[in-house]
Design an enzyme around this catalytic site. Sequence first.
Site: not given
Length: 404
Positions: A209, A322, A340
Amino acid sequence: MFRDKFIVVGITGSIAAYKGAELVSYLKKRGARVQCIMTKAAREFITPLTLRTLSQNPVITNMFSEPEHWNVEHIGLAEAADLFMIVPATANLIGKVCSGIADDFLTTTIMATRAPVLIAPAMNVNMYLNPITQDNIAKLKKQGYNFVDPEYGDLACGTKGQGRLAELEVLVSEAEKLLVKDKLLLGKKVLVTAGPTREALDPVRYLTNRSSGKMGYAIAKQAYLLGADVTLISGPTEIKKFPGIELIKVETAREMYEAVFSKGENCQVIIKAAAVADYRPKKESAAKIKKQSVDLNIELTRNPDILAELGKNKGKKILVGFAAETENMLDYALEKVHNKNLDFIVANDVTREGAGFGEDTNIVTIIFPNGTKKELGKLDKVDVAKEILKEVVSELVQRKLDIE
Ligand code: CTP
């Protein structure tokens, strides 16, 4: 780090004086206010005009000339400075400071200052290793003076040995450490992940990415400057790590997973800035995939979600994630905070100008589990890193998290 800081650079009589000029130029370009002081011997090697031009400030060369700014100029300067850097420092300068001799502008000002003093020796190897110099350095270190050791290599006198002035990069990183006075993360172990991951298709191709790693590296550096013991687990990037940080290089998401779980155990803080590939090719071809006349379908399989796994057993750790989004940023990011088990998430819309991968700036919103959020405007990634660590420090303070 150097923006608006007032740095006094003392230059003494060594062939490395021109490297002091390089330092002045570096500091000035980064927004510092620089006042140069030259000894008489330094003026045999480079001229005040060089330093005056680079620092955009008159250079002090004389103890008794008419004061420019303060009634008692050496005292005023000593009090106003954020940092003193003696680059290069001769054996003579070190000996004088150690013996309490203050017979010129530089030595009187060093004696009068309460700002941190960073001394970078440069001299012949025998002069450096002479027990007199070594004793002087040891004594000054004990009294709180900071030194950047000279490096080994070719010396101006034609010999080889330890005596070359430290590289500019080392000098400025030591200066940065001294400029951050409040070591709010002292004694804390912080793990940061950065960069992209690469998932191989065959020996010549991979999926990845656009992450540059800039954000993660900036966080690691700022945490280190705040006194933390920092481990940086990084996917492939071109960025140099800050000296003093432990760097573990990985390539794939699974390697990052292994590294995070082996290093994260004893950390009080984990910040996952890495852009981890969610999928990898189901099969990595041992040989290069040859082109065919028909379309090629690549089957992908899921990678572990490292952050979600960390969240399952986070104990007292502070876990920061993030979220790089292109739509519904706030909703998606809040979902990730809950799924999470994070303490907070740093969300950004990567489609906004000044917020995408590879930029030096970012526009982020920090989102907490109860839905409260803190929007930061467009900031340099260094300043975003500072803001994130402010939140980490405040979480640590709230929880009175002890070092185990
Ligand atoms: N993350 C991780 N492991 C993964 C994927 C993501 O640890 N396999 C972490 C990232 O480092 C980041 C956070 O999870 O801190 C969110 O990553 P992001 O890619 O935005 O979210 P995903 O959970 O992968 O969800 P989606 O891609 O669907 O937005």
